[in-house]
Design a protein around this motif. Structure first.
Motif, short mmCIF file in Angstrom:
data_model
loop_
_atom_site.label_atom_id
_atom_site.label_comp_id
_atom_site.label_asym_id
_atom_site.label_seq_id
_atom_site.Cartn_x
_atom_site.Cartn_y
_atom_site.Cartn_z
N ILE A 199 -26.12 -55.14 -43.59
CA ILE A 199 -25.82 -55.46 -42.20
C ILE A 199 -26.23 -54.37 -41.23
O ILE A 199 -26.03 -54.53 -40.03
CB ILE A 199 -24.31 -55.77 -42.03
N GLN A 200 -26.83 -53.29 -41.69
CA GLN A 200 -27.11 -52.17 -40.80
C GLN A 200 -28.14 -52.52 -39.72
O GLN A 200 -28.12 -51.92 -38.65
CB GLN A 200 -27.59 -50.97 -41.60
N HIS A 201 -29.01 -53.45 -39.96
CA HIS A 201 -30.05 -53.78 -38.99
C HIS A 201 -29.52 -54.58 -37.81
O HIS A 201 -30.20 -54.72 -36.81
CB HIS A 201 -31.20 -54.53 -39.66
N THR A 202 -28.33 -55.12 -37.94
CA THR A 202 -27.74 -55.88 -36.85
C THR A 202 -26.89 -55.00 -35.94
O THR A 202 -26.40 -55.48 -34.92
CB THR A 202 -26.87 -57.02 -37.39
N MET A 203 -26.70 -53.74 -36.30
CA MET A 203 -25.83 -52.84 -35.54
C MET A 203 -26.62 -51.99 -34.55
O MET A 203 -27.80 -51.72 -34.74
CB MET A 203 -25.10 -51.89 -36.50
N LEU A 204 -25.92 -51.56 -33.53
CA LEU A 204 -26.48 -50.57 -32.61
C LEU A 204 -26.58 -49.23 -33.33
O LEU A 204 -25.84 -48.98 -34.29
CB LEU A 204 -25.58 -50.44 -31.39
N PRO A 205 -27.44 -48.33 -32.88
CA PRO A 205 -27.57 -47.03 -33.55
C PRO A 205 -26.25 -46.24 -33.59
O PRO A 205 -25.95 -45.60 -34.59
CB PRO A 205 -28.62 -46.29 -32.72
N LEU A 206 -25.45 -46.30 -32.55
CA LEU A 206 -24.19 -45.58 -32.53
C LEU A 206 -23.21 -46.15 -33.55
O LEU A 206 -22.57 -45.40 -34.31
CB LEU A 206 -23.57 -45.62 -31.13
N VAL A 207 -23.11 -47.47 -33.61
CA VAL A 207 -22.19 -48.11 -34.56
C VAL A 207 -22.65 -47.88 -35.99
O VAL A 207 -21.85 -47.64 -36.89
CB VAL A 207 -22.07 -49.62 -34.24
N ARG A 208 -23.95 -47.91 -36.22
CA ARG A 208 -24.51 -47.66 -37.54
C ARG A 208 -24.21 -46.23 -37.99
O ARG A 208 -23.82 -45.99 -39.13
CB ARG A 208 -26.01 -47.90 -37.51
N ALA A 209 -24.35 -45.27 -37.08
CA ALA A 209 -24.06 -43.88 -37.40
C ALA A 209 -22.58 -43.68 -37.69
O ALA A 209 -22.21 -42.93 -38.60
CB ALA A 209 -24.53 -42.97 -36.27
N VAL A 210 -21.72 -44.36 -36.94
CA VAL A 210 -20.28 -44.27 -37.18
C VAL A 210 -19.94 -44.86 -38.55
O VAL A 210 -19.11 -44.30 -39.29
CB VAL A 210 -19.49 -44.98 -36.06
N ALA A 211 -20.57 -45.96 -38.92
CA ALA A 211 -20.31 -46.58 -40.22
C ALA A 211 -20.72 -45.66 -41.36
O ALA A 211 -19.98 -45.50 -42.34
CB ALA A 211 -21.04 -47.91 -40.32
N TYR A 212 -21.91 -45.07 -41.27
CA TYR A 212 -22.33 -44.14 -42.31
C TYR A 212 -21.45 -42.90 -42.35
O TYR A 212 -21.15 -42.38 -43.43
CB TYR A 212 -23.80 -43.75 -42.12
N GLY A 213 -21.06 -42.39 -41.19
CA GLY A 213 -20.17 -41.23 -41.16
C GLY A 213 -18.81 -41.53 -41.76
O GLY A 213 -18.25 -40.71 -42.50
N ALA A 214 -18.26 -42.70 -41.46
CA ALA A 214 -16.95 -43.08 -42.01
C ALA A 214 -17.00 -43.27 -43.52
O ALA A 214 -16.09 -42.85 -44.25
CB ALA A 214 -16.45 -44.34 -41.33
N LEU A 215 -18.07 -43.90 -44.00
CA LEU A 215 -18.21 -44.10 -45.45
C LEU A 215 -18.34 -42.76 -46.17
O LEU A 215 -17.72 -42.53 -47.21
CB LEU A 215 -19.41 -44.99 -45.75
N THR A 216 -19.12 -41.86 -45.61
CA THR A 216 -19.29 -40.54 -46.22
C THR A 216 -17.99 -39.74 -46.16
O THR A 216 -17.63 -39.07 -47.14
CB THR A 216 -20.41 -39.77 -45.51
N ALA A 217 -17.30 -39.79 -45.03
CA ALA A 217 -16.03 -39.06 -44.90
C ALA A 217 -14.99 -39.55 -45.90
O ALA A 217 -14.29 -38.74 -46.53
CB ALA A 217 -15.50 -39.20 -43.47
N ALA A 218 -14.90 -40.85 -46.07
CA ALA A 218 -13.93 -41.39 -47.03
C ALA A 218 -14.29 -41.01 -48.46
O ALA A 218 -13.42 -40.67 -49.27
CB ALA A 218 -13.85 -42.91 -46.89
N ALA A 219 -15.58 -41.06 -48.79
CA ALA A 219 -16.01 -40.73 -50.15
C ALA A 219 -15.77 -39.26 -50.47
O ALA A 219 -15.25 -38.92 -51.54
CB ALA A 219 -17.49 -41.07 -50.33
N ILE A 220 -16.11 -38.37 -49.56
CA ILE A 220 -15.91 -36.94 -49.79
C ILE A 220 -14.42 -36.60 -49.77
O ILE A 220 -13.95 -35.80 -50.58
CB ILE A 220 -16.68 -36.11 -48.74
N GLY A 221 -13.67 -37.20 -48.87
CA GLY A 221 -12.22 -36.97 -48.84
C GLY A 221 -11.54 -37.38 -50.14
O GLY A 221 -10.63 -36.69 -50.61
#
Length: 136
Positions: free
Chosen positions: A76-98
């Motif tokens: 679904i990343q191609h349907t998102m705005l660049p800001l929302v896409r970056a937030v999604a990747y940041g949140a996924l990475t933060a949860a995984a590392i946490g």
């Protein structure tokens, strides 16, 4: 009356297009990331003791969960705005590392802070990449 020489055809696909649009990397990258993450989580949970079934199942569950989330985000990343896409990747990475830091018997504050720091770094880097490569 003259007509155009080449009329656009509707419903035709390119010769090399897949039927559903799945490429090999669309499932190979999430599976590889999930397997590496699950192995690392099971090794952290082992804590220099004997390997048991608990570590295996925990690693398998985390691997499947991360692979499914990465696959879904990639679809679904191609349907998102660049800001929302970056937030999604940041949140996924933060949860995984946490989660990984939380397995090391450290405090919740430390795992949240480290997950937030790494997630913020991922957000900044992906936002820069997606914003500078945005097609107008």
């Amino acid at each position: 009356m003259s007509t155009h020489a080449a009329m656009p055809a509707r419903g035709r696909t390119r010769p090399g297009a897949h039927a559903r649009g799945h490429s090999r990397s669309s499932w190979a990258v999430p599976v590889t990331l999930g397997a590496a993450y699950g192995l690392y989580a099971s090794f952290i949970l082992r804590n220099n003791g004997a390997s048991a079934g608990r570590q295996f199942w925990y690693g398998l569950i985390t691997a499947v969960a991360l692979a499914a989330l990465c696959f879904a985000l990639g679809r679904i990343q191609h349907t998102m705005l660049p800001l929302v896409r970056a937030v999604a990747y940041g949140a996924l990475t933060a949860a995984a590392i946490g989660l990984l830091v939380g397995l090391t018997d450290s405090s919740v504050l430390r795992s949240a802070a480290l997950g937030l720091a790494v997630g913020l770094g991922m957000f900044i880097s992906t936002f820069y990449i997606y914003y500078t490569h945005e097609k107008t």
